[in-house]
Design a protein around this motif. Structure first.
Motif, PDB file in Angstrom:
ATOM      1  N   ASP A   1     -35.886  -0.375  24.858  1.00 22.50           N
ATOM      2  CA  ASP A   1     -36.034  -1.833  24.879  1.00 22.50           C
ATOM      3  C   ASP A   1     -35.579  -2.469  23.563  1.00 22.50           C
ATOM      4  O   ASP A   1     -35.142  -3.622  23.541  1.00 22.50           O
ATOM      5  N   ASP A   2     -35.700  -1.706  22.480  1.00 24.44           N
ATOM      6  CA  ASP A   2     -35.328  -2.269  21.179  1.00 24.44           C
ATOM      7  C   ASP A   2     -33.845  -2.621  21.085  1.00 24.44           C
ATOM      8  O   ASP A   2     -33.441  -3.430  20.244  1.00 24.44           O
ATOM      9  N   ILE A   3     -33.035  -2.009  21.936  1.00 27.60           N
ATOM     10  CA  ILE A   3     -31.592  -2.275  21.856  1.00 27.60           C
ATOM     11  C   ILE A   3     -31.286  -3.718  22.204  1.00 27.60           C
ATOM     12  O   ILE A   3     -30.287  -4.291  21.760  1.00 27.60           O
ATOM     13  N   GLU A   4     -32.145  -4.338  23.021  1.00 28.77           N
ATOM     14  CA  GLU A   4     -31.945  -5.759  23.369  1.00 28.77           C
ATOM     15  C   GLU A   4     -32.063  -6.648  22.128  1.00 28.77           C
ATOM     16  O   GLU A   4     -31.273  -7.576  21.931  1.00 28.77           O
ATOM     17  N   GLU A   5     -33.037  -6.338  21.277  1.00 34.23           N
ATOM     18  CA  GLU A   5     -33.188  -7.093  20.029  1.00 34.23           C
ATOM     19  C   GLU A   5     -31.978  -6.888  19.118  1.00 34.23           C
ATOM     20  O   GLU A   5     -31.497  -7.829  18.468  1.00 34.23           O
ATOM     21  N   VAL A   6     -31.479  -5.656  19.068  1.00 33.20           N
ATOM     22  CA  VAL A   6     -30.308  -5.362  18.244  1.00 33.20           C
ATOM     23  C   VAL A   6     -29.109  -6.186  18.708  1.00 33.20           C
ATOM     24  O   VAL A   6     -28.408  -6.819  17.908  1.00 33.20           O
ATOM     25  N   ILE A   7     -28.862  -6.193  20.020  1.00 33.28           N
ATOM     26  CA  ILE A   7     -27.712  -6.929  20.559  1.00 33.28           C
ATOM     27  C   ILE A   7     -27.851  -8.416  20.277  1.00 33.28           C
ATOM     28  O   ILE A   7     -26.872  -9.087  19.893  1.00 33.28           O
ATOM     29  N   GLU A   8     -29.036  -8.941  20.444  1.00 28.69           N
ATOM     30  CA  GLU A   8     -29.245 -10.381  20.219  1.00 28.69           C
ATOM     31  C   GLU A   8     -28.896 -10.771  18.777  1.00 28.69           C
ATOM     32  O   GLU A   8     -28.219 -11.770  18.523  1.00 28.69           O
ATOM     33  N   GLN A   9     -29.362  -9.977  17.841  1.00 27.54           N
ATOM     34  CA  GLN A   9     -29.087 -10.308  16.445  1.00 27.54           C
ATOM     35  C   GLN A   9     -27.608 -10.126  16.104  1.00 27.54           C
ATOM     36  O   GLN A   9     -27.040 -10.913  15.339  1.00 27.54           O
ATOM     37  N   LEU A  10     -26.972  -9.097  16.676  1.00 25.08           N
ATOM     38  CA  LEU A  10     -25.544  -8.910  16.409  1.00 25.08           C
ATOM     39  C   LEU A  10     -24.715 -10.035  16.998  1.00 25.08           C
ATOM     40  O   LEU A  10     -23.741 -10.500  16.387  1.00 25.08           O
ATOM     41  N   LEU A  11     -25.076 -10.501  18.197  1.00 31.65           N
ATOM     42  CA  LEU A  11     -24.358 -11.627  18.795  1.00 31.65           C
ATOM     43  C   LEU A  11     -24.498 -12.882  17.942  1.00 31.65           C
ATOM     44  O   LEU A  11     -23.548 -13.652  17.764  1.00 31.65           O
ATOM     45  N   THR A  12     -25.680 -13.082  17.411  1.00 33.86           N
ATOM     46  CA  THR A  12     -25.887 -14.247  16.538  1.00 33.86           C
ATOM     47  C   THR A  12     -25.028 -14.150  15.282  1.00 33.86           C
ATOM     48  O   THR A  12     -24.424 -15.127  14.835  1.00 33.86           O
ATOM     49  N   CYS A  13     -24.958 -12.960  14.743  1.00 31.69           N
ATOM     50  CA  CYS A  13     -24.206 -12.775  13.501  1.00 31.69           C
ATOM     51  C   CYS A  13     -22.697 -12.842  13.710  1.00 31.69           C
ATOM     52  O   CYS A  13     -21.944 -13.001  12.741  1.00 31.69           O
ATOM     53  N   LEU A  14     -22.230 -12.692  14.954  1.00 26.88           N
ATOM     54  CA  LEU A  14     -20.799 -12.844  15.206  1.00 26.88           C
ATOM     55  C   LEU A  14     -20.315 -14.253  14.892  1.00 26.88           C
ATOM     56  O   LEU A  14     -19.116 -14.482  14.720  1.00 26.88           O
ATOM     57  N   LYS A  15     -21.236 -15.216  14.821  1.00 23.04           N
ATOM     58  CA  LYS A  15     -20.872 -16.602  14.516  1.00 23.04           C
ATOM     59  C   LYS A  15     -21.213 -16.974  13.079  1.00 23.04           C
ATOM     60  O   LYS A  15     -21.184 -18.157  12.720  1.00 23.04           O
TER      61      LYS A  15
END
Length: 1158
Positions: A361-375
């Protein structure tokens, strides 16, 4: 940063590029300075105490290292040898600390060149190395900012040494220290050192993070220290405050260590700690921090945590390396391809199914933060996020999305089935350019898209990429040739090269790479005007290049790119003329009257026509031609010639007028001719030189086409109108108007000058003369001289010709007189010696007029004119400005060896002996060391003595060190050679005093003259006159200097004259007595600086010469000079000055009193 990482991955052997045009094909083949570098390293033990020598060695070492920043691999064969030499010095316990620091500084520079990852592998890493390295680190002061390179290298060394394959406890002993405690274990020592340096603010923090991450992966350390370190790190993350500088620095070190630890460590060892670390990092809210480095390391930790949560697996479909032969990869044999495809299918069907497992489940948090940082606003943060991405958001940022695509492809996570969706996006990103005010953003996006193309070349089989080859190849070629930014062009070239080598399917890939390689695309002009023509010969790329120029680059926001695009489009027309006619010209809206208004607002479109209309009447219908005529009318009516954009419009319209004239546009009786004439005249008055030159360049073609009849004779009315108007503007009250109209007169074609040459030359010659009102108008006089040169070249020379039609015996004299008078222009303003522009234009004109005359009518050159010309050139070649001196030297040598020969050159044989023809090409006329020794020899030629001495006076008495050094040495060497030839020496000194008299009170010459006399007197050049009082030279010098400083308040000149008086003391008799009197007057001068300096110089000369003062009074005089406070009030020091006069037996100076009016 994108470019740098991309090039490392592409093995392009280059570092960060700079925004400048670089030489085409610049590269090295080997590390040529190896012996010099070894010599520098060997010299360290001998020079470490000499600060100047150390600085010189470090600077030279740095220069050598910087030369190879783009090809760091060239040092590899010598890297280990150089490192061992430096480490031998650095690890030697007997080496002084400054020497150790110097050795480690050199090691750091090598590390900077080759990279820490390469260098660290070559450090000694035996068991015996661990404790010595620890001992060296323990001696360092973390706060010593001058020795951070030492700490950095030692920490890197320890990161390698600590990985010895033995339990660290074997290195421990039970030795009891003086304090009574047991010696600290080696494991604890390394742990404490790494932990200490994680908190510092310099680069050693990076090395400490690398050390700690490597150290924690040891089997023995992770059992004892890993939980302890992670516990300490989590507590620190809880209390971290990144609002302060100290908190930011410390937090950066901790995050960097965690990121590298989760990178280097084993998943099974770290997985249990990953959720806790993720929670702590998330709670930091690093997105609120303004520090991009801190946000970057936060993203790195998150992406590494994500990879820790997921099991590692390799996609079975991804690119297989296969043959390492480029020739094999480029073979297009269908049998080979079919066999390879069949083999791939067979392999894929026989592979076992991938193991299924639950995604945490923690991978969802990782993806969310990486998507935010793409901007994120910073590139380094976006890229770190992209490297950790496993899915792409539909509306993600362009740059972050491209980086994510590249990382997905490079790691084998982007299925071939997604290529139809991905490739169009990548191609669009290759042309991404978003306007922001006066600039644009998008270079980083285009660079990242090149990275995607590079990654795809490595990720997919040729059959996967085959459907998109032509589109990708064309897009990369366009980017590598036509992009504005050098880093994007190089990135595109590197991506193209990677695809050619690995895919082998790009059309004409090898042929293009041999010309448009990574280094060749460094020069933008070369790309647009030369490489584009070469690539366009291949049909697969021709139309794409033309369409890109016509649809994108001619609309570019940068005017330089628009101009280059227009020229490139002109060059490419011959490659596909039909396509240009149908697809380019037909799209510009000429056939639709309603589209003319937006057309005239685009300067770039007119530039296309300006470069393309050479045969426009053959390919465009009458209505289109009519619309072209109306362009300038619409621009005027819409007031588009005003404001900043109006400057671009003016330049473009002038270019348009020039090109329609060259294309013989059918509008000879049309009223638009008068409008074009008014536009050109208006541009001649513009303050921008570029606009003036655009109008001047258009004048010859415009007048030639529209102002003469079929017999080649000028229209009398138009000729009279133009000549009269331009001559009137030569008397305008604005310099800029004179400049423009002078150049316009110089650009007139021959038929316009016939019958009007006399007034034209008269007006231009008058414009070259200096008047009191227009003294500072040097640029106006320069352009008038250029115009005279152009006019003379246009009309030619005919000895018996009409002075209204050609250069002849009646007017050539006044032309030469104008040029020779201009050589005396030494106008000064806030920009410096602006008269140099006039003198250089005059010298260029003299060469061209003389070459023109001797080619047809050499007898027109009078001996007096030739003598004046050559002596003036010699003077200019001896003066102080390097550029002017070089120009004069080139003109001088060109005239000396002109073919046919220039008649009446004085002392021709002597000149050719001093300046042999075979040595002329090797002479650097701007280098004082090359020219002054030669020109000084001309002092023996009577015709050149005055000119050479006049030029040398300005140089010897100048300010530039190298100039003064070489000119002074040359003059002194020549004068010393005359020590036994009193007659010749007397002639030289007589010429010298004559120059002084001629330029009395002219500071440009008189001040350097006084300085030069001081240097010549102090070095004994006039010693032959000391014993013979009959020579008047010393007394003449005294009188001239005295006259020069009369009523002078300039300290610099007064101090120089005091130096001369001191030098004259060596001559006995009347001149010595007068010089002593003048020095005594200076001792009570109203300026304290003059009094003090004179006293010091007086003291020095008394020490130097024995017979100046009576021996019995010498000690008292020197005591007074040395102990008196000469800065004191004049009334207090006057008695002391008078005492000196009495001791020297010279009269006391008495102030001049004004007589009372009777």
């Amino acid at each position: 940063m994108i470019e740098r990482t991309l090039e490392m991955k592409m093995a392009a052997d280059a570092s960060e590029n700079v925004e400048k045009e670089e030489p085409v094909g610049f590269c090295c083949e080997e590390f040529k300075e190896f012996d010099e570098v070894k010599g520098l390293i060997s010299s360290l033990p001998n020079i470490y105490n000499d600060q100047i020598a150390v600085e010189t060695a470090v600077e030279r070492f740095t220069v050598i290292i910087d030369m190879y920043q783009e090809q760091p691999h060239l040092i590899d064969p010598h890297l280990e040898d150089l490192m061992n030499k430096l480490l031998t010095i650095g690890r030697n316990v007997n080496s002084p600390q400054p020497l150790q620091h110097l050795a480690f500084k050199f090691l750091y520079l090598i590390t900077k060149l080759r990279g820490a990852k390469i260098v660290v592998r070559l450090f000694p890493h035996e068991v015996v190395d661990v404790e010595p390295v620890l001992a060296l680190i323990s001696q360092q002061d973390p706060k010593d900012f001058e020795a951070w390179e030492t700490r950095y290298i030692l920490l890197l060394w320890l990161s390698m040494a600590c990985m010895i394959p033995f339990d660290l406890s074997r290195l421990d002993s039970n030795v009891i220290e003086e304090s009574g405690d047991h010696k600290l274990p080696v494991m604890d020592k390394i742990y404490n050192v790494a932990k200490q340096y994680l908190m510092v603010a310099d680069k050693t923090r990076d090395a400490a993070a690398y050390l700690m991450s490597r150290f924690m992966t040891r089997p023995d350390v992770k059992k004892k220290k890993l939980p302890e370190f992670l516990d300490w790190s989590m507590k620190y993350l809880d209390t971290a405050d990144y609002s302060t500088m100290i908190g930011t620095v410390s937090l950066t070190g901790v995050l960097a260590t965690l990121g590298q630890m989760f990178k280097h460590g084993k998943r099974e060892d770290l997985l249990q700690y990953a959720p806790t670390v993720l929670e702590k990092v998330h709670n930091l809210n690093l997105s609120d921090s303004s520090n991009s480095i801190l946000r970057k390391y936060g993203v790195k930790v998150i992406q590494r945590l994500g990879l820790t949560f997921l099991k590692s697996r390799v996609a079975k479909w991804r690119y297989q390396r296969g043959s390492r032969s480029l020739a094999d990869n480029l073979q297009q044999n269908k049998d080979s391809d079919s066999q390879r495809i069949a083999m791939t299918k067979t392999t894929s069907t026989t592979d076992e199914e991938e193991e299924e497992y639950d995604i945490p489940d923690d991978i969802e948090e990782v993806i969310e933060q990486l998507l935010t940082c793409l901007k994120d606003k910073d590139t380094i943060v976006r890229w770190s996020a992209a490297k950790g991405m496993i899915d792409l958001p539909a509306n993600g940022a362009w740059h972050g999305g491209c980086l994510a695509l590249a990382e997905l492809g490079r790691r084998g996570l982007l299925l071939p089935q997604r290529l139809p969706d991905v490739v169009p996006v990548v191609l669009k990103a290759l042309a991404y350019d978003e306007r922001r005010g006066s600039f644009s953003v998008g270079a980083h996006v285009r660079d990242a898209s090149c990275y995607v193309c590079w990654a795809f070349a490595r990720a997919y089989e040729p059959q996967d990429i085959a459907p998109y080859v032509n589109r990708i190849a064309s897009a990369l070629v366009i980017a590598s040739i036509f992009d504005r930014e050098v880093n994007v062009r190089r990135a595109a070239a590197a991506a193209f090269q990677e695809n050619v080598g690995r895919q082998g399917t790009f059309p004409h890939g090898i042929d293009i790479l041999t010309h448009a390689d990574y280094f060749a695309v460094g020069n933008r002009t070369h790309c647009f005007l030369e490489l584009s023509v070469y690539v366009a010969q291949f049909p697969e790329y021709t139309d794409a290049l033309i369409d890109h120029l016509a649809e994108v680059k001619v609309h570019h926001w940068d005017s330089v790119i628009r101009e280059l695009a227009a020229k490139a489009l002109h060059n490419l027309t011959e490659k596909s003329p039909q396509h240009v006619k149908q697809s380019v010209l037909s799209k510009k809206g000429f056939h639709n009257h309603g589209e003319r208004i937006p057309l005239v607002k685009n300067m770039e479109i007119m530039l296309i026509f300006g470069e393309k209309l050479g045969s426009i009447t053959d390919i465009l219908p009458a209505d289109v031609i009519e619309n072209i005529k109306n362009i300038s009318i619409i621009l005027h009516d819409k007031k588009l010639f005003r404001g900043m954009s109006g400057e671009l419009m003016r330049t473009a319209v002038c270019c348009l007028i020039e090109r329609v004239s060259l294309s013989k546009f059918p509008c000879h009786t049309d009223p638009v001719i008068d409008i074009w004439q008014d536009i050109l005249d208006d541009c001649l008055n513009h303050t921008e030189h570029e606009i003036q030159m655009a109008a001047v360049n258009a004048i010859p073609a415009f007048f030639t086409e529209y102002y003469r009849d079929s017999n080649g004779v000028a229209d009398p009315k138009r000729q009279e109108m133009v000549i009269e108007r331009y001559l009137r503007q030569l008397r305008a009250s604005l310099e800029i108007s004179r400049q423009g109209h002078s150049l316009a007169l110089g650009a007139l074609p021959k038929f316009m000058l016939i019958g009007k040459l006399r007034p034209v030359l008269g007006g231009l010659i008058q414009a070259t003369q200096i008047t009191e009102k227009e003294e500072k108008w040097a640029e106006g006089r320069r352009d008038a001289l250029k115009a005279i040169t152009c006019v003379c070249n246009t009309v030619g020379v005919d000895k018996n010709g009409d002075l209204n039609k050609t250069l002849c015996s009646a007017n050539i004299g006044q032309v030469y007189e104008a040029f020779l008078c201009a050589l005396k222009d030494y106008t000064l303003d806030s920009r410096g010696d602006v008269g140099a522009w006039v003198r250089e234009a005059s010298m260029s004109g003299l060469l061209e007029i003389t070459a023109l005359t001797v080619s047809s009518q050499p007898d027109l050159l009078q001996p007096t004119v030739c003598k004046h010309m050559m002596t003036s050139l010699v003077q200019q070649a001896c003066e102080k400005i390097d550029r002017t001196r070089a120009h004069a030297g080139n003109i001088f040598s060109s005239l000396l060896y002109h073919s046919p020969p220039v008649p009446n050159i004085p002392e021709r044989e002597e000149l050719q002996n001093i300046f042999p023809k075979e040595e002329i090409p090797s002479i650097n006329w701007a280098a004082p060391g090359d020219t002054f020794p030669r020109f000084t020899k001309l002092l023996k030629c009577h015709a050149y003595t005055y000119s050479v001495l006049l030029g040398l006076t300005v140089s010897v008495g100048g300010l530039t060190e190298s100039l003064v050094k070489h000119s002074n040495a040359s003059l002194q060497s020549y004068l010393r050679s005359l020590s036994k030839d009193i007659k010749e020496l007397t002639r030289i000194t007589s010429t010298l005093t004559q120059i002084f008299k001629d330029y009395q009170k002219v500071d440009r010459v008189s001040l350097p003259m006084v300085k030069m006399l001081d240097q010549l007197l102090s070095t004994g050049c006039f010693d032959p006159f000391i014993e013979q009082e009959s020579y008047s030279f010393p007394l003449e010098v005294y009188q001239l200097v005295k006259t020069e400083i009369l009523k002078c308040g300039e300290p610099q000149k007064l101090l120089a004259s005091a130096d001369v008086y001191c030098g004259l003391l060596q001559f006995p008799g009347e001149v010595r007595k007068k010089s002593l009197t003048s020095l005594c007057i200076f001792l009570c001068h109203r300026f304290p600086r003059i009094r003090k300096t004179t006293a010091n110089k007086f003291y020095e000369v008394l020490v130097t010469y024995d017979d100046i003062a009576p021996i019995e009074n010498l000690e008292e005089i020197m005591t007074i000079l040395s102990e008196t406070i000469w800065d004191d009030e004049v009334e207090k020091i006057k008695p002391l000055r008078n005492r000196i006069c009495n001791l020297l037996d010279v009269p006391e100076p008495v102030p001049l009193k004004k007589k009372n009016a009777e």
